[in-house]
Scaffold this motif. Structure first.
Motif, PDB file in Angstrom:
ATOM      1  N   ASP A 142       0.816  -1.221   0.000  1.00 14.00           N
ATOM      2  CA  ASP A 142       0.000   0.000   0.000  1.00 14.00           C
ATOM      3  C   ASP A 142       0.846   1.266   0.000  1.00 14.00           C
ATOM      4  OD1 ASP A 142       0.876  -0.131   2.608  1.00 14.00           O
ATOM      5  OD2 ASP A 142      -1.116  -0.181   3.509  1.00 14.00           O
ATOM      6  N   LYS A 143       2.145   1.159   0.156  1.00  9.81           N
ATOM      7  CA  LYS A 143       3.008   2.337   0.114  1.00  9.81           C
ATOM      8  C   LYS A 143       3.638   2.545  -1.268  1.00  9.81           C
ATOM      9  CE  LYS A 143       6.966   4.502   2.347  1.00  9.81           C
ATOM     10  NZ  LYS A 143       8.136   4.251   3.208  1.00  9.81           N
ATOM     11  N   CYS A 144       4.277   1.497  -1.779  1.00  7.66           N
ATOM     12  CA  CYS A 144       5.035   1.672  -3.027  1.00  7.66           C
ATOM     13  C   CYS A 144       4.397   0.949  -4.211  1.00  7.66           C
ATOM     14  CB  CYS A 144       6.480   1.217  -2.839  1.00  7.66           C
ATOM     15  SG  CYS A 144       6.660  -0.569  -2.697  1.00  7.66           S
ATOM     16  N   GLN A 145       3.270   0.263  -3.994  1.00  5.56           N
ATOM     17  CA  GLN A 145       2.541  -0.449  -5.047  1.00  5.56           C
ATOM     18  C   GLN A 145       3.353  -1.564  -5.698  1.00  5.56           C
ATOM     19  OE1 GLN A 145       1.616   3.095  -4.802  1.00  5.56           O
ATOM     20  NE2 GLN A 145       0.026   2.025  -3.644  1.00  5.56           N
ATOM     21  N   SER A 146       4.361  -2.062  -5.002  1.00  2.00           N
ATOM     22  CA  SER A 146       5.095  -3.201  -5.529  1.00  2.00           C
ATOM     23  C   SER A 146       4.308  -4.484  -5.323  1.00  2.00           C
ATOM     24  CB  SER A 146       6.436  -3.356  -4.809  1.00  2.00           C
ATOM     25  OG  SER A 146       7.311  -2.354  -5.183  1.00  2.00           O
ATOM     26  N   LYS A 147       4.437  -5.392  -6.273  1.00  2.00           N
ATOM     27  CA  LYS A 147       3.964  -6.755  -6.070  1.00  2.00           C
ATOM     28  C   LYS A 147       4.990  -7.484  -5.218  1.00  2.00           C
ATOM     29  CE  LYS A 147       0.188  -7.561  -8.638  1.00  2.00           C
ATOM     30  NZ  LYS A 147      -1.031  -8.190  -8.089  1.00  2.00           N
ATOM     31  N   ASN A 148       4.506  -8.367  -4.345  1.00  2.00           N
ATOM     32  CA  ASN A 148       5.419  -9.157  -3.533  1.00  2.00           C
ATOM     33  C   ASN A 148       5.091 -10.631  -3.682  1.00  2.00           C
ATOM     34  OD1 ASN A 148       7.311  -7.656  -1.362  1.00  2.00           O
ATOM     35  ND2 ASN A 148       5.572  -6.358  -1.887  1.00  2.00           N
ATOM     36  N   CYS A 149       6.098 -11.430  -3.458  1.00  2.00           N
ATOM     37  CA  CYS A 149       5.980 -12.874  -3.601  1.00  2.00           C
ATOM     38  C   CYS A 149       6.391 -13.512  -2.283  1.00  2.00           C
ATOM     39  CB  CYS A 149       6.912 -13.333  -4.725  1.00  2.00           C
ATOM     40  SG  CYS A 149       6.923 -15.103  -4.996  1.00  2.00           S
ATOM     41  N   ILE A 150       5.565 -14.444  -1.779  1.00  2.00           N
ATOM     42  CA  ILE A 150       5.927 -15.142  -0.546  1.00  2.00           C
ATOM     43  C   ILE A 150       6.159 -16.618  -0.822  1.00  2.00           C
ATOM     44  CG2 ILE A 150       4.807 -13.579   1.081  1.00  2.00           C
ATOM     45  CD1 ILE A 150       2.543 -15.722   1.209  1.00  2.00           C
ATOM     46  N   MET A 151       7.146 -17.154  -0.128  1.00  2.00           N
ATOM     47  CA  MET A 151       7.444 -18.581  -0.224  1.00  2.00           C
ATOM     48  C   MET A 151       6.613 -19.330   0.807  1.00  2.00           C
ATOM     49  SD  MET A 151      11.006 -20.582   0.601  1.00  2.00           S
ATOM     50  CE  MET A 151      11.949 -19.859  -0.732  1.00  2.00           C
ATOM     51  N   ILE A 152       5.864 -20.343   0.360  1.00  2.00           N
ATOM     52  CA  ILE A 152       5.097 -21.216   1.256  1.00  2.00           C
ATOM     53  C   ILE A 152       5.672 -22.615   1.112  1.00  2.00           C
ATOM     54  CG2 ILE A 152       2.823 -22.152   1.840  1.00  2.00           C
ATOM     55  CD1 ILE A 152       1.646 -19.673   0.387  1.00  2.00           C
ATOM     56  N   LYS A 153       6.139 -23.162   2.217  1.00  2.00           N
ATOM     57  CA  LYS A 153       6.796 -24.465   2.178  1.00  2.00           C
ATOM     58  C   LYS A 153       6.090 -25.381   3.161  1.00  2.00           C
ATOM     59  CE  LYS A 153      11.606 -25.847   1.512  1.00  2.00           C
ATOM     60  NZ  LYS A 153      11.675 -27.181   2.090  1.00  2.00           N
ATOM     61  N   ASP A 154       5.573 -26.509   2.686  1.00  2.00           N
ATOM     62  CA  ASP A 154       4.819 -27.461   3.516  1.00  2.00           C
ATOM     63  C   ASP A 154       3.725 -26.759   4.315  1.00  2.00           C
ATOM     64  OD1 ASP A 154       6.394 -29.542   2.594  1.00  2.00           O
ATOM     65  OD2 ASP A 154       7.872 -29.264   4.179  1.00  2.00           O
ATOM     66  N   GLY A 155       3.063 -25.777   3.700  1.00  2.00           N
ATOM     67  CA  GLY A 155       1.962 -25.088   4.347  1.00  2.00           C
ATOM     68  C   GLY A 155       2.374 -23.975   5.283  1.00  2.00           C
ATOM     69  N   PRO A 159      12.212 -12.806  -4.122  1.00  2.00           N
ATOM     70  CA  PRO A 159      12.126 -11.966  -5.327  1.00  2.00           C
ATOM     71  C   PRO A 159      11.063 -12.466  -6.305  1.00  2.00           C
ATOM     72  CG  PRO A 159      14.413 -12.453  -4.794  1.00  2.00           C
ATOM     73  CD  PRO A 159      13.573 -13.297  -3.878  1.00  2.00           C
ATOM     74  N   LEU A 160      10.430 -11.533  -6.986  1.00  2.00           N
ATOM     75  CA  LEU A 160       9.341 -11.874  -7.907  1.00  2.00           C
ATOM     76  C   LEU A 160       9.763 -12.867  -8.979  1.00  2.00           C
ATOM     77  CD1 LEU A 160       7.421  -8.577  -8.763  1.00  2.00           C
ATOM     78  CD2 LEU A 160       6.683 -10.462  -7.323  1.00  2.00           C
ATOM     79  N   GLU A 161      11.015 -12.819  -9.382  1.00  2.00           N
ATOM     80  CA  GLU A 161      11.448 -13.731 -10.453  1.00  2.00           C
ATOM     81  C   GLU A 161      11.473 -15.188  -9.996  1.00  2.00           C
ATOM     82  OE1 GLU A 161      13.016 -10.960  -9.578  1.00  2.00           O
ATOM     83  OE2 GLU A 161      15.145 -11.288  -9.160  1.00  2.00           O
ATOM     84  N   LYS A 162      11.351 -15.408  -8.680  1.00  2.00           N
ATOM     85  CA  LYS A 162      11.275 -16.791  -8.176  1.00  2.00           C
ATOM     86  C   LYS A 162       9.843 -17.288  -8.055  1.00  2.00           C
ATOM     87  CE  LYS A 162      15.669 -16.889  -5.799  1.00  2.00           C
ATOM     88  NZ  LYS A 162      16.399 -17.224  -4.575  1.00  2.00           N
ATOM     89  N   ALA A 163       8.870 -16.469  -8.430  1.00  2.00           N
ATOM     90  CA  ALA A 163       7.457 -16.848  -8.282  1.00  2.00           C
ATOM     91  C   ALA A 163       7.125 -18.069  -9.117  1.00  2.00           C
ATOM     92  CB  ALA A 163       6.576 -15.682  -8.694  1.00  2.00           C
ATOM     93  N   THR A 164       6.303 -18.950  -8.547  1.00  2.00           N
ATOM     94  CA  THR A 164       5.803 -20.097  -9.303  1.00  2.00           C
ATOM     95  C   THR A 164       4.294 -20.008  -9.518  1.00  2.00           C
ATOM     96  OG1 THR A 164       5.465 -21.403  -7.297  1.00  2.00           O
ATOM     97  CG2 THR A 164       7.595 -21.630  -8.398  1.00  2.00           C
TER      98      THR A 164
END
Ligand SMILES: [Zn+2]
Length: 98
Positions: free
Chosen positions: A54-67, A74-79
């Motif tokens: 909500d500040k810089c309007q960047s998209k973010n990517c989170i890693m979820i591992k085994d729930g 980094p966004l380039e690691k998004a699956t």
């Protein structure tokens, strides 16, 4: 609109504490943080969240591992990418190029 859960995280671009809505989990208005278990299913994905910072309007990517929510990556690691109604689009990765 129905209920939704929230994921709290630190923006990888501007370091602001922010959050994104998600419909991937149980949808009981839970707030998930880094280190929390997101799902009892063994979800493994790097997910681009549908809400921008909500500040810089960047998209973010989170890693979820085994729930479990591990960290922002980094966004380039998004699956996967979360869409408006909780469905998830699989992004191109090496598994698709059979
Ligand atoms: Zn930001």
């Amino acid at each position: 609109m129905g209920m939704y859960d929230m994921i709290e995280y630190t923006c990888s671009n501007c370091a602001k504490e922010t959050y994104a809505q998600t419909k991937l989990a149980s949808c009981f208005l839970t707030v998930y943080k880094i280190g929390d278990f997101f799902s009892e299913e063994n979800i493994n994905m790097n997910l681009i969240m549908k809400d921008e910072c909500d500040k810089c309007q960047s998209k973010n990517c989170i890693m979820i591992k085994d729930g479990k929510i591990i960290q922002t990556v980094p966004l380039e690691k998004a699956t996967h990418q979360e869409e408006s109604f909780g469905n998830v689009t699989k992004l191109n990765d090496e598994k698709d190029s059979r």
